[in-house]
Design an enzyme around this catalytic site. Structure first.
Site, PDB file in Angstrom:
ATOM      1  N   SER B  47       0.872  -1.174   0.000  1.00  0.00           N
ATOM      2  CA  SER B  47       0.000   0.000   0.000  1.00  0.00           C
ATOM      3  C   SER B  47       0.907   1.221   0.000  1.00  0.00           C
ATOM      4  CB  SER B  47      -0.952   0.005   1.193  1.00  0.00           C
ATOM      5  OG  SER B  47      -1.960   0.987   0.960  1.00  0.00           O
ATOM      6  N   GLU B  48       0.570   2.205  -0.828  1.00  0.00           N
ATOM      7  CA  GLU B  48       1.544   3.260  -1.140  1.00  0.00           C
ATOM      8  C   GLU B  48       1.835   4.199   0.026  1.00  0.00           C
ATOM      9  OE1 GLU B  48      -1.257   2.626  -2.729  1.00  0.00           O
ATOM     10  OE2 GLU B  48      -2.368   4.434  -3.293  1.00  0.00           O
ATOM     11  N   ASN B  49       1.039   4.128   1.100  1.00  0.00           N
ATOM     12  CA  ASN B  49       1.378   4.961   2.256  1.00  0.00           C
ATOM     13  C   ASN B  49       2.545   4.390   3.060  1.00  0.00           C
ATOM     14  OD1 ASN B  49      -0.466   2.881   2.980  1.00  0.00           O
ATOM     15  ND2 ASN B  49      -0.836   3.906   4.923  1.00  0.00           N
TER      16      ASN B  49
END
Lengths: 231, 218
Positions: B47-49
């Site tokens: 997940s890009e966070n």
């Protein structure tokens, strides 16, 4: 050689931020957002700020406190989709918004922290986001120049710090915090726990102390906004 | 879209997630594909966070305030997972470490163009990480209802909205069909149970190439 104790009061640290300052604020959604530093910034009240943050939090929370107080001139961000108030202010022309692809935003901040002026990328070629950007030819292909994003201040949130300013983040609260801590002229960190020198092992440090100028201790009982958000 | 048609679409997309892959599931419908990946399938969900190794959704009452996915949902970290900053997270994306991303769409075109971030004058909340995911994942799947809520096709010959990325899409999963973007055009490769070829053609805004022989059903 003893380390300098960088701890200071919230008010003293934030009082340095004047009208028109460029301020980076860590966080991706709630995790890593330095809510207490933002709250103190609202109390201090400088105007015409440029805020650099991944997102605009949600209405009534974090960055939205600055927007609602009329302190923000310009917002550089990757998206504001969870904050209806920010969208309204943007559409009404009350704030300028510059949208940057999320990883390009992160890298433009990282590059500033690395003492460089920009980098070259093909992200966004053929889309609206490429419009108006400086182009470069490399080996016969066209790329975009992405300038570094510098700032006067960075406000970051750490789970733990030692008094010298070494920082440790927790889980997905890391996000933009270590990048912004490197990119600003003056970095102010709030920390949930502050330990003596030696309390954080050298291998465990996420942001090394030389990047941190001021350290502010958070109260033992964090305000509600830091907690699990009920939707 | 009925819940059974939605589940069938999600399960079908999940079957293309195979052992050893590093995968990013976009915000919204694609995130729900996670529920259809076998628990023992060794897959790394990014997940890009800032996490590689999403375990799943956090159980009610067990959320960690510092552990969310990019859509803001509370998650767990799987054994072997890792956390990192946003620059590292997108180095992973742009550097070609994502084997697959599944994304939502406002419009997707027969030439693989994707539009999923802006509807001028109506919706312009920023692009987030979508451009980099669409442009740099090794394989891009789009997960969407076949038509919009007014019944208009979302699969078109050419996108009318501003693009997220040019020619990036490999496969489209809908409640009616699975279509592949190939150099000669859009191929219908599977059809949902209970849906006819005529219905799919009628709901699609681009010519469909259909191979001779029986059409696989999902």
């Amino acid at each position: 050689m003893p380390a300098l104790d960088k701890s200071t009061s919230m008010a003293e640290a934030i009082a340095q931020i004047g009208d028109g300052a460029r301020v980076m604020i860590g966080g991706f959604g709630v995790p890593g957002t330095p809510f207490c530093l933002i709250e103190e910034l609202v109390r201090h009240g400088p105007k015409g700020l440029t805020i650099i943050k991944n997102d605009a939090n949600e209405a009534g929370m974090g960055v939205d406190w600055l927007l609602s107080a009329g302190m923000v001139k310009r917002l550089i961000t990757s998206h504001v989709g969870l904050n209806g108030n920010a969208i309204r202010m943007m559409n009404a022309g009350e704030i300028e918004v510059e949208f940057v692809a999320q990883g390009i935003l992160a890298e433009r901040i990282r590059i500033a922290g690395a003492g460089l002026k920009g980098f070259v990328s093909d992200i966004g070629m053929g889309t609206l986001l490429a419009e108006g950007k400086q182009r470069l030819e490399i080996d016969g292909a066209t790329y975009l120049f992405e300038p570094a994003i510098e700032a006067d201040f960075a406000l970051v949130h750490a789970a733990r710090a030692d008094i010298g300013g070494n920082l440790v983040y927790e889980a997905t609260a890391r996000n933009f915090n270590p990048l912004m801590a490197m990119a600003a002229e003056c970095t102010i960190a709030e920390a949930e726990t502050i330990v003596p020198i030696g309390g954080i092992g050298p291998d465990a440090v996420h942001t090394p102390a030389p990047f941190v100028d001021h350290l502010v201790a958070l109260p033992e009982q964090l305000m509600e906004v830091y907690g699990v958000v009920k939707r | 879209m009925s819940s059974s048609a939605k589940d069938r679409m999600l399960a079908r997309a999940a079957r293309d997630i195979t052992p050893g892959m590093t995968v990013n599931l976009g915000i919204g419908l694609p995130t729900q594909v996670m529920n259809f990946v076998a628990a023992d399938c060794p897959v790394c969900l990014h997940s890009e966070n800032g996490i590689a190794g999403v375990g799943g959704l956090a159980a009610p009452g067990h959320a960690n305030r510092n552990l969310i996915d990019a859509g803001g949902g509370y998650i767990t970290c799987a054994p072997g997972g890792s956390f990192f900053d946003s620059a590292v997270s997108f180095a992973l994306v742009r550097g070609g470490r994502l084997d697959l991303t599944l994304l939502g769409a406002f419009e997707v075109a027969a030439n693989g163009d994707l539009a999923n971030w802006i509807i001028p004058g109506k919706f312009a909340a920023g692009v987030g990480g979508a451009i980099e995911l669409a442009q740099k994942a090794r394989r891009v799947g789009v997960l969407t209802t076949h038509t919009d809520k007014h019944g208009n096709p979302k699969i078109l010959e050419r996108c009318t909205l501003p693009l997220t990325a040019v020619g990036c899409v490999h496969r489209i999963y809908t409640d009616m069909a699975v279509c592949d973007v190939r150099p000669d055009g859009l191929h219908l490769v599977e059809i949902a149970e209970g849906v006819t070829l005529a219905e799919v053609r009628d709901a699609t805004g681009a010519p469909l190439i259909v191979a001779a022989g029986p059409m696989p059903i999902f």
